[in-house]
Design an enzyme around this catalytic site. Sequence first.
Site, PDB file in Angstrom:
ATOM      1  N   GLY A 166     -34.090 -27.483  -2.421  1.00 13.40           N
ATOM      2  CA  GLY A 166     -33.921 -28.332  -3.583  1.00 13.40           C
ATOM      3  C   GLY A 166     -35.227 -28.513  -4.314  1.00 13.40           C
ATOM      4  O   GLY A 166     -36.250 -27.920  -3.976  1.00 13.40           O
ATOM      5  N   HIS A 167     -35.210 -29.380  -5.329  1.00 10.66           N
ATOM      6  CA  HIS A 167     -36.373 -29.615  -6.182  1.00 10.66           C
ATOM      7  C   HIS A 167     -37.074 -30.917  -5.844  1.00 10.66           C
ATOM      8  O   HIS A 167     -37.848 -31.441  -6.637  1.00 10.66           O
ATOM      9  CB  HIS A 167     -35.966 -29.607  -7.653  1.00 10.66           C
ATOM     10  CG  HIS A 167     -35.456 -28.285  -8.126  1.00 10.66           C
ATOM     11  ND1 HIS A 167     -35.075 -28.043  -9.437  1.00 10.66           N
ATOM     12  CD2 HIS A 167     -35.260 -27.103  -7.471  1.00 10.66           C
ATOM     13  CE1 HIS A 167     -34.671 -26.786  -9.561  1.00 10.66           C
ATOM     14  NE2 HIS A 167     -34.759 -26.209  -8.380  1.00 10.66           N
ATOM     15  N   GLY A 168     -36.791 -31.470  -4.664  1.00  8.27           N
ATOM     16  CA  GLY A 168     -37.493 -32.652  -4.210  1.00  8.27           C
ATOM     17  C   GLY A 168     -36.872 -33.946  -4.690  1.00  8.27           C
ATOM     18  O   GLY A 168     -35.729 -34.003  -5.137  1.00  8.27           O
ATOM     19  N   ASP A 209     -30.950 -28.220  -6.923  1.00 11.54           N
ATOM     20  CA  ASP A 209     -31.746 -28.982  -7.889  1.00 11.54           C
ATOM     21  C   ASP A 209     -32.328 -30.192  -7.164  1.00 11.54           C
ATOM     22  O   ASP A 209     -32.534 -30.136  -5.953  1.00 11.54           O
ATOM     23  CB  ASP A 209     -30.896 -29.369  -9.101  1.00 11.54           C
ATOM     24  CG  ASP A 209     -31.723 -29.479 -10.380  1.00 11.54           C
ATOM     25  OD1 ASP A 209     -32.632 -30.320 -10.410  1.00 11.54           O
ATOM     26  OD2 ASP A 209     -31.458 -28.732 -11.337  1.00 11.54           O
TER      27      ASP A 209
END
Length: 348
Positions: free
Chosen positions: A196-198, A174
């Site tokens: 991941g989602h940054g 995430d």
Amino acid sequence: MGDFCQASEEMPTLEVPAGKTFLLKSVSFSGPCMSKNPHVLIEGTIVAPNSFDSWDDDDYEKWIGFTAVVGLIVDGGGRFDGRGEAWWKACNDNDSACSKRRQALHFNKCNGLRLSNLHHVNSQKGHICINACDDVEVSNLQILAPDESPNTDGIDISESNHVNIHDSFIGTGDDCIAINGFSTSINITGVKCGPGHGISIGSLGKDGAYETVEEVHVKSCAFKGTQNGVRIKTWETGSGYVRKITFEDITFVNSENPIIIDQQYNPNGNRGGSGIKISDVTYRNVRGSSADEVAIALNCAGKAACTNIVMDNVKITSSNPGKQIRASCNNAKGTAISASPTVPCLSS
């Protein structure tokens, strides 16, 4: 924190010795402490129980929690292993056990926190939560979980001020770092993110909430193979503001959605609300490659809009040879000093 917290010496130390592994259920430490700088020295390994029935039922929020421990120092080069695989599977199977996941490390009202030189792996849920803290220094962390592990954020920040995160590697399922409501003066430097989602601001404004974030500076960070790069995400039904945000000296390698503002985040389809205003956001010296056709997405709402968005020396190309990329924008206003791809809603 028992005798440790009540110790009168300048820096009492709770030590997890090197070469040792300790199985630990949920535990909470609460201040105030007599010492100005209580020290938790993690040189060995702390592991969580890996079966559902090994946990007490009275605390589903956190694995290891610290509350109101001022001046806390946690370091030592050791390792936290959340052994979260069973919980990830429960979430993927829509099992009720998914709701019982715990964040690994939770710091609440721990002003003056210093967290450094540690390894965090495979949390059931988020790895580190910083809530209602002021004057926080986080450095030289390694946070790892597989990219398919759900909701395993690296670092979550909420209601906190003057937080400095630097020189760390975060690769999870995430957000590498998520900055949530009522947080100000957040500095993130030298962080490598992926998978991941940054690095995300938000989401903010869920269920119509009023939330604010301001003075966030992200500098010299690198993203590789991430689902998002630098992101601002607000619920359409919320209210409040996000302002004075800078993303500077940022690099992307094969990242989806390298630059994204989503001011109309609305997975439940609810409509209405005044919207969260987004203003004074600068992207400076940003470069790299996008895995998606849309490398820059500014999806702003009609009511609140996004104002004073600045693109200064932004150059993103496709990670697929020969493919073209583009920018998408809606209701965004500002200036593009130099931007490739061209951002049509920003004046040159």
